[in-house]
Design an enzyme around this catalytic site. Sequence first.
Site, PDB file in Angstrom:
ATOM      1  CB  CYS A   1       8.898  -6.235   7.591  1.00  0.00           C
ATOM      2  SG  CYS A   1      10.254  -5.277   8.309  1.00  0.00           S
TER       3      CYS A   1
ATOM      4  CD  GLU B   1      -1.221  -0.037   3.661  1.00  0.00           C
ATOM      5  OE1 GLU B   1      -0.790   0.244   4.785  1.00  0.00           O
ATOM      6  OE2 GLU B   1      -2.410  -0.313   3.438  1.00  0.00           O
TER       7      GLU B   1
ATOM      8  CB  CYS C   1       8.582  -4.182  15.425  1.00  0.00           C
ATOM      9  SG  CYS C   1      10.161  -3.674  14.714  1.00  0.00           S
TER      10      CYS C   1
ATOM     11  CB  CYS D   1       5.027  -3.486  13.410  1.00  0.00           C
ATOM     12  SG  CYS D   1       4.914  -3.246  11.622  1.00  0.00           S
TER      13      CYS D   1
ATOM     14  CB  CYS E   1       0.863   1.525  10.680  1.00  0.00           C
ATOM     15  SG  CYS E   1       0.934   3.209  11.243  1.00  0.00           S
TER      16      CYS E   1
ATOM     17  CB  CYS F   1       3.333   6.870   3.435  1.00  0.00           C
ATOM     18  SG  CYS F   1       3.935   5.588   4.532  1.00  0.00           S
TER      19      CYS F   1
HETATM   20  N1  SAH Z   1      10.524  -0.450   8.925  1.00  0.00           N
HETATM   21  C1  SAH Z   1      10.720   0.916   9.096  1.00  0.00           C
HETATM   22  C2  SAH Z   1       9.733   1.786   8.337  1.00  0.00           C
HETATM   23  C3  SAH Z   1       8.309   1.339   8.232  1.00  0.00           C
HETATM   24  S1  SAH Z   1       7.309   1.453   9.649  1.00  0.00           S
HETATM   25  C4  SAH Z   1      10.702   1.274  10.566  1.00  0.00           C
HETATM   26  O1  SAH Z   1      10.348   0.432  11.369  1.00  0.00           O
HETATM   27  O2  SAH Z   1      11.102   2.391  10.888  1.00  0.00           O
HETATM   28  C5  SAH Z   1       7.006   3.203   9.856  1.00  0.00           C
HETATM   29  C6  SAH Z   1       6.727   3.578  11.311  1.00  0.00           C
HETATM   30  O3  SAH Z   1       5.473   3.072  11.743  1.00  0.00           O
HETATM   31  C7  SAH Z   1       7.774   3.030  12.277  1.00  0.00           C
HETATM   32  O4  SAH Z   1       8.173   3.995  13.223  1.00  0.00           O
HETATM   33  C8  SAH Z   1       7.004   1.923  12.933  1.00  0.00           C
HETATM   34  O5  SAH Z   1       7.566   1.592  14.164  1.00  0.00           O
HETATM   35  C9  SAH Z   1       5.617   2.515  13.027  1.00  0.00           C
HETATM   36  N2  SAH Z   1       4.571   1.527  13.252  1.00  0.00           N
HETATM   37  C10 SAH Z   1       4.523   0.231  12.877  1.00  0.00           C
HETATM   38  N3  SAH Z   1       3.375  -0.347  13.297  1.00  0.00           N
HETATM   39  C11 SAH Z   1       2.679   0.603  13.953  1.00  0.00           C
HETATM   40  C12 SAH Z   1       1.413   0.624  14.599  1.00  0.00           C
HETATM   41  N4  SAH Z   1       0.657  -0.457  14.646  1.00  0.00           N
HETATM   42  N5  SAH Z   1       1.004   1.796  15.143  1.00  0.00           N
HETATM   43  C13 SAH Z   1       1.771   2.917  15.062  1.00  0.00           C
HETATM   44  N6  SAH Z   1       2.973   2.944  14.460  1.00  0.00           N
HETATM   45  C14 SAH Z   1       3.421   1.807  13.923  1.00  0.00           C
HETATM   46 FE1  SF4 Z   2       9.379  -3.970   9.950  1.00  0.00          FE
HETATM   47 FE2  SF4 Z   2       7.232  -3.066  11.181  1.00  0.00          FE
HETATM   48 FE3  SF4 Z   2       9.518  -3.275  12.526  1.00  0.00          FE
HETATM   49 FE4  SF4 Z   2       9.277  -1.383  10.627  1.00  0.00          FE
HETATM   50  S1  SF4 Z   2       8.106  -1.508  12.523  1.00  0.00           S
HETATM   51  S2  SF4 Z   2      10.988  -2.807  10.935  1.00  0.00           S
HETATM   52  S3  SF4 Z   2       7.921  -2.447   9.145  1.00  0.00           S
HETATM   53  S4  SF4 Z   2       8.335  -4.969  11.629  1.00  0.00           S
END
Ligand code: SAH
Ligand code: SF4
Length: 398
Positions: A141, A121, A145, A148, A373, A134
């Site tokens: 990925c 997306e 995390c 996420c 996200c 974005c």
């Molecule tokens: N992988 C990279 C970029 C993509 S995620 C990273 O982790 O930085 C972009 C941002 O969204 C990151 O700061 C991530 O931690 C945050 N993010 C991921 N899942 C989320 C969620 N469920 N709610 C709010 N922020 C989230």
């Molecule tokens: Fe990957 Fe989500 Fe962690 Fe970003 S926040 S590195 S997209 S698992």
Amino acid sequence: MTAPSAISVEKTALETYVPPAKPSLIGFSRAELGDKLGAIGVPPAQRKMRIQQLWHWLYVRGARSFDEMTDISKTLRSELDAHYTVARPDVVAEQISEDGTRKWLLRLPSGHAAERPHEIECVYIPQTDRGTLCVSSQVGCTLNCSFCHTGTQRLVRNLTAGEIVGQVMVARDRLNDWVDRETPNGNRLITNVVMMGMGEPLYNFEAVRDGLALLSDNEGIGISRRRITLSTSGVVPNIVRAGNEIGVMLAVSLHAVNDELRNKLVPLNRKYPLKELMQACRDYPGLSNSRRITFEYVMLKGVNDSLDDAKQLVRLLKGIPAKINLIPFNPWPGSAYECSDWDQIERFSEYVFNAGYSSPVRTPRGRDILAACGQLKSETEKLSARERQALRAMAMTD
Ligand code: SAH
Ligand code: SF4
């Protein structure tokens, strides 16, 4: 309990990209375009001019067929058409919110003809002084995390440079945002790009580097490197490389101020702990008061949102030209966390603001914007206020 091995923090890609028999010219460098032209018999003496023409049609005018490229001879156009395309990712679904925010579900080919194509997306967020797109860097990925949704998915494959640039081109197509098409005041709608969609960009280094070089190319799409932000969860060795080889603005997904908690939220921390991460940030080239690192901090109720966390955050960032992005947690089915209460987010935000950091969660609740996200939504599903806030916070990176 023994600590899990560092290896388990990363997933291996299931697929590698298989180019179609008739590849798209989008995403190639000038030198590669020269080779493609050579392959269909364009003599060396003509190539430089042809590359310039193609570059202009592709990246300034947004041509969607070779037919539009009227200063290229008909014979060459049909030769190009026989061997190549100017295809971008297919748009599967488009959501348009009342305030103009748009979200596209894009389809990318899978490496196996028998398998379903992949979907990523891409979201456009208009604001008064800018329009932010974005974009994604991977299908799934490499990392996992715990808060996420993308992290729970498999890493299917890295996107190519063409697929990264292709997301911006699709958005420009859909917004009618190319130079020769109508846009208010002749200004572009998409002024900023954030690599904050699906995936960890620093685990797809070369394609992200090449894709971002194309996006910032002055003779092409021309979005300045200062208006492009790459967000990483902290791939320390590649942060240094990104500074030297990509040169865009950096955002770091911090989310916790001590290793114990960060190991849980961002398991990559077990491989590259906070001390190393903060050092890599200090060493990031070109930092100044006007070129700060954005530290993203997702607000998780009762987990990382106390005033003590805020204090430690300020202490941790001391000496680094920094901005703090507080992102309201965007819940997903089965997630183990809740978003902090709004009052708590405000208290936290006020603390870091008083310590001298701009903290951009100033969004009035319920504003009509969409969120991403890494959470694919069906076409008709409505997005919650929380999701909208999360995305808006992410877009506020400069
Ligand atoms: N992988 C990279 C970029 C993509 S995620 C990273 O982790 O930085 C972009 C941002 O969204 C990151 O700061 C991530 O931690 C945050 N993010 C991921 N899942 C989320 C969620 N469920 N709610 C709010 N922020 C989230
Ligand atoms: Fe990957 Fe989500 Fe962690 Fe970003 S926040 S590195 S997209 S698992």
